[in-house]
Design a protein around this motif. Structure first.
Motif, PDB file in Angstrom:
ATOM      1  N   UNK A  24      46.050  46.500  22.469  1.00  0.00           N
ATOM      2  CA  UNK A  24      46.825  45.481  22.558  1.00  0.00           C
ATOM      3  C   UNK A  24      47.901  45.852  23.860  1.00  0.00           C
ATOM      4  N   UNK A  25      47.472  44.337  25.026  1.00  0.00           N
ATOM      5  CA  UNK A  25      47.696  45.075  26.182  1.00  0.00           C
ATOM      6  C   UNK A  25      49.575  43.618  26.327  1.00  0.00           C
ATOM      7  N   UNK A  26      50.213  43.984  27.054  1.00  0.00           N
ATOM      8  CA  UNK A  26      51.350  43.283  26.973  1.00  0.00           C
ATOM      9  C   UNK A  26      51.731  43.580  28.228  1.00  0.00           C
ATOM     10  N   UNK A  27      51.738  42.446  28.873  1.00  0.00           N
ATOM     11  CA  UNK A  27      51.948  42.289  30.598  1.00  0.00           C
ATOM     12  C   UNK A  27      53.302  42.036  30.857  1.00  0.00           C
ATOM     13  N   UNK A  85      40.999  38.658  40.341  1.00  0.00           N
ATOM     14  CA  UNK A  85      41.667  38.394  41.240  1.00  0.00           C
ATOM     15  C   UNK A  85      42.995  39.077  40.478  1.00  0.00           C
ATOM     16  N   UNK A  86      43.147  38.692  39.100  1.00  0.00           N
ATOM     17  CA  UNK A  86      44.198  39.302  38.099  1.00  0.00           C
ATOM     18  C   UNK A  86      45.032  40.246  38.338  1.00  0.00           C
ATOM     19  N   UNK A  87      43.184  41.903  38.175  1.00  0.00           N
ATOM     20  CA  UNK A  87      43.343  42.806  38.440  1.00  0.00           C
ATOM     21  C   UNK A  87      44.444  42.973  39.910  1.00  0.00           C
ATOM     22  N   UNK A  90      48.193  42.445  40.860  1.00  0.00           N
ATOM     23  CA  UNK A  90      48.939  43.695  40.113  1.00  0.00           C
ATOM     24  C   UNK A  90      49.002  42.515  38.662  1.00  0.00           C
ATOM     25  N   UNK A  91      48.673  41.524  38.462  1.00  0.00           N
ATOM     26  CA  UNK A  91      49.011  41.371  37.215  1.00  0.00           C
ATOM     27  C   UNK A  91      48.979  42.751  35.992  1.00  0.00           C
ATOM     28  N   UNK A 209      47.339  31.060  46.265  1.00  0.00           N
ATOM     29  CA  UNK A 209      47.880  31.445  45.371  1.00  0.00           C
ATOM     30  C   UNK A 209      49.510  31.549  45.403  1.00  0.00           C
ATOM     31  N   UNK A 210      49.450  30.187  44.931  1.00  0.00           N
ATOM     32  CA  UNK A 210      50.203  29.630  44.848  1.00  0.00           C
ATOM     33  C   UNK A 210      50.760  30.121  43.216  1.00  0.00           C
ATOM     34  N   UNK A 211      52.624  30.718  43.726  1.00  0.00           N
ATOM     35  CA  UNK A 211      53.324  31.589  42.487  1.00  0.00           C
ATOM     36  C   UNK A 211      53.332  33.041  43.332  1.00  0.00           C
ATOM     37  N   UNK A 212      52.286  33.392  43.642  1.00  0.00           N
ATOM     38  CA  UNK A 212      52.475  34.330  43.744  1.00  0.00           C
ATOM     39  C   UNK A 212      52.980  35.129  45.148  1.00  0.00           C
TER      40      UNK A 212
END
Length: 296
Positions: A24-27, A85-87, A90-91, A209-212
């Motif tokens: 179970x991964x919680x970001x 992309x998420x990795x 840094x997400x 990259x909107x929002x980053x």
């Protein structure tokens, strides 16, 4: 001590078991994802544990000392599960991972094997590999405050008190031309002094990259445009026309707090700590040896 239900104890004591591992991964942003090495979907406490990721775990190292327990998981990169992309963005940095042993024939029979934080994450081709660090790694993190001459508050936080909505401390611009993966020319912010946004934060308001957000390394005027360089490449390509907002930066020094932000009352450092020169110094004839404060 871990508590097991009587039915789970009986299952483990039997001649054959139907066990699998679930993660179970919680970001940090609150997103929760579930993965399993079983070959079918499992649902535990409303969380879907997907089998398609091909997630597998290495040997887990545990010890009774203060050394950090470590292990690894690896799996396939999939856009609907964990994307490259998420990795790269840094997400998943420092995401909380709970590892279960589950009886897939009766998912209510399970036990927590360990809780860890995601450390270093690497990807190669279509695979990713994530290091799982035991919670003892948090003992290596600085707790409390350090006695140092620089400020330990974050610009604009409760302890700092600077109002980052002040128009003098923020701006909006647009990419005009890309010079390399981290440097570009921008319009719309030419009214600010050079280095005003150094160590500040750039947040993308348009483009892929909107929002980053990313920290700014340098900012200065280059003819009619402003030259900006960010500390790290963005996960997605930056293109002309991409919009962004900027917040001024702070180098944590007392003169900057006084002259740039007029906020010395909230400076959270100790700027008058004697340095090595002072510690090894001595009174000299001809100096102003009046016993008064050296810094006022």
């Amino acid at each position: 001590m871990r508590e097991l239900s009587e039915s789970f104890k009986a299952h483990l004591a039997g001649g054959a078991t139907t066990l699998c591992q679930c993660w179970r991964i919680e970001r940090a942003d609150g997103l929760i994802q579930g993965f399993t090495d079983h070959d079918d979907l499992l649902i535990l406490d409303g969380v879907r544990y997907e089998p398609q990721s091909g997630l597998t775990a290495s040997e887990a190292i545990s010890n009774l000392s203060l050394g950090v327990d470590t292990s690894e998981v690896e799996g396939a990169l999939q856009s609907e599960a964990i994307s490259a992309a998420a990795l790269h963005a840094g997400d998943y940095d420092n995401a909380k991972v709970t590892v279960y042993a589950v009886n897939w024939a009766a998912p209510e029979e399970r036990i927590v094997l360990r809780v860890a934080d995601i450390g270093e994450v690497t990807s190669d081709g279509g695979l990713f590999r994530a290091e799982l660090r035991g919670l003892k790694h948090r003992l290596n993190q600085v707790q409390g405050r350090l006695f140092e001459n620089t400020c330990d508050a974050d610009l604009g936080d409760r302890r700092c008190g600077v109002d980052l909505t002040d128009p003098a401390l923020q701006g909006n611009g647009e990419v005009v031309a890309l010079l390399d993966g981290q440097t570009f020319l921008a319009s719309g912010i030419s009214g600010f002094a050079d280095s005003w946004f150094d160590r500040g934060v750039l947040t993308w308001t348009g483009g892929a990259n909107h929002g980053r957000s990313i920290e700014i390394e340098s900012q200065y005027q280059a003819l009619s445009e402003t030259r900006l360089r960010i500390w790290l490449p963005m996960p997605e390509e930056i293109l002309p026309g991409d919009g962004f907002s900027l917040v001024a930066g702070c180098d944590k020094l007392f003169p900057t707090c006084r002259e740039k932000f007029a906020n010395t009352a909230n400076f959270r450092g100790f700027p008058h700590i004697p340095g090595n020169d002072f510690a090894y110094g001595f009174a000299r004839a001809g100096n102003a040896n009046r016993g008064r404060a050296l810094i006022r």
